[in-house]
Motif scaffolding. Structure first.
Motif: not given
Length: 538
Positions: A198-204
């Motif tokens: 359940p890793s999350t990629v943060v998009k800015l």
């Protein structure tokens, strides 16, 4: 709570100052835990509650006096993906326990770590006090950390040149610092919601994609938790803060309020001005005052809050009190600032650390608007002194005269607070004029302007020149040689801006020049130490 997460506090029992049982034994109090107030009836003086372990249960409790201490709740903006697993706000001990459990379990679940780093990665959304405490503690646990802040700086209560000291130290410690950008979306790793990872990629919003994060801390600010309060007809501000009078009474009889959820007097401005200050110290004092006012015949007024606050970020301490430049500019109030960089104790005693100190004041009356300080030692002590001075209506001239403790291991004969007061008094009395760091580059490019650096050649060689990349006419004349070399200053100079390493020698140079030059002479506030931290931000 961050310190337990990071392991600096190791005993979980120490995190609960009291328990329902201890409060009952000592004070005969009945405490309902896991219980939420769902309705307040101020006419019949009752509250309706629900036991959160039994969602369909309802209990009605009558009251003689009702004290609202509902606090604040973390902001959770409607960002896509914000409800994903692995995203945590930190409000209470239950949140703390959930974060600790997640960090303990995550290494077994993580399949993405090896693709980017040998360590787990954390994203902290928000670079306020709690956000930066979490940055430090997650680093302490061995994670790589990225902190994202929508503002152009970390630690919004500080002005940018003070916050820059902490930001530079964060980067030096290996923290990835992103400012002036905001989170647009929280995405699952590899584009799918794989529960095994359940890793999350943060998009800015800039389009930048951060490396997969195994945990994300949401520290985007707080808002008053007052929905039920407002529904009961208790007056709240448009931002949701409970409106109280000087005695902390609401608009409903026998209903009081304290803590993060109320708006309080700003005694710095006076004239009934109010602000919201979610800090533990004022909340504790408000609670005591309400208890006194309920039980004592003579009621006391709450005098307001000065917003004295402090944070530790690795080895640095950042502290502030009162109003910053942004607040003063928004109120269109006149202000001047002095920056000084004295040692935390006598320089000849080993171990002295620089106290980077900023004092804001009214340039006409000398009223203290606020102060900020950053350093490794003695920082909060100096802000506490200024806070006390503000509460006693002292001026910057009074700061110069304060009698404070001195012994070489712990202080100086002229304390940093004294020095800041003296520098401000010099401005107040017209002994020297100042140029703010924000104005230097523009001023330096104007015709007739000379920049005079009175540092020694070895200092300039080690630290670098004061200013580059503009058409500035710059002279480097050490202070001790200045009287003998006054002839080197161009006769047609209309304005001379003087700088040294921290400001003191530049002041001496200004006084010399004011006696011998027809040009306007100005001191660069904070000198090289301040300007070098923020020159790239101008």
């Amino acid at each position: 709570m961050p310190y337990f997460i990071g392991g600096e506090i190791t005993d979980r029992n120490q995190m609960a100052v009291q328990t329902p049982e201890s409060l009952r034994r000592r004070f005969n109090l009945t405490v309902h835990v896991n219980t939420r107030v769902t309705n307040i009836d101020t006419e019949n003086k009752t509250v309706t509650t629900t036991d959160e372990t039994q969602p369909n249960s309802q209990t009605t409790i009558s009251y003689d006096e009702l004290v609202l201490a509902v606090g604040s709740e973390p902001l959770k903006p409607p960002i896509p993906g914000i409800s994903r697993k692995g995203l945590f706000a930190l409000r209470n001990l239950q949140d703390m326990d959930a974060i600790v459990e997640w960090l303990s379990d995550m290494p077994q679940k993580c399949t993405s770590c090896s693709g980017y780093s040998k360590k787990m990665h954390a994203v902290v959304a928000g670079a306020g006090f709690v956000g930066l405490e979490m940055v430090e503690q997650l680093m302490r646990r061995g994670l790589d950390v990225t902190v994202v802040e929508m503002l152009p700086q970390v630690l919004g209560p500080l002005d940018v040149e003070m916050a820059a000291i902490i930001e530079d130290d964060l980067k030096a410690k290996g923290v990835t610092v992103v400012t002036g950008d905001a989170i647009q979306e929280f995405l699952p790793f590899n584009g799918n919601a794989d529960e095994d990872d359940p890793s999350t990629v943060v998009k800015l919003k800039s389009g930048r994609m951060l490396p997969p994060a195994q945990i994300t801390i949401l520290g985007m600010g707080v808002r008053p938790d007052t929905r039920v309060v407002a529904e009961a007809g208790i007056e709240c501000t448009p931002r949701g803060h409970i409106v109280v009078n000087d005695y902390l009474q609401t608009n409903k009889p026998s209903v009081w309020a304290a803590g993060d959820a109320i708006e309080v007097l700003n005694p710095i401005l006076g004239n009934g001005e109010k602000w919201s200050v979610p800090l533990a110290g004022p909340a504790n004092r408000q609670g005591r005052l309400i208890a006194d006012n309920i039980f004592k015949e003579k009621m006391r007024k709450f005098k307001g809050t000065y917003a004295a606050s402090v944070v530790r970020v690795f080895e640095l301490i950042g502290a502030c009190v009162g109003m910053n430049e942004k607040m003063l500019a928004a109120k269109q109030l006149p202000f001047a600032a002095v920056h000084v960089h004295p040692g935390s104790h006598a320089g000849y005693f080993p171990g002295a650390k620089s106290v980077n100190f900023k004092l804001l004041f009214n340039p006409t009356t000398g009223q203290i608007w606020g102060a900020q300080a950053v350093g490794e030692e003695g920082v909060e002590k100096r802000i506490d002194v200024v806070s006390t001075a503000m509460q006693g209506n002292l001026t910057v001239e009074d700061l110069a005269d304060l009698e404070l403790c001195y012994a070489p291991p712990v202080g100086s004969a002229k304390d940093p607070v004294n020095i800041a007061g003296m520098a401000a008094t010099n401005v107040l009395e017209g002994l020297v004029e100042q140029v703010d760091w924000k104005e230097l580059k523009q001023a330096a490019s104007l015709p007739g302007v000379v920049i005079l650096d009175v540092r020694n050649p070895g200092e300039i060689e080690k630290s670098g020149p004061l200013i580059e990349g503009c058409d500035a006419k710059t002279l480097c004349i050490p202070l001790d040689n200045l009287r003998a070399r006054l002839g080197e200053i161009p006769a047609d100079a209309e304005r001379i801006i003087v700088s040294c390493a921290s400001g003191q020698r530049a002041y001496y140079a200004c006084r010399i020049l004011m006696q011998s030059q027809s040009a306007k002479v100005e001191n660069l506030s904070g000198a090289f130490k301040t300007f070098s931290k923020v020159s790239g931000r101008v």
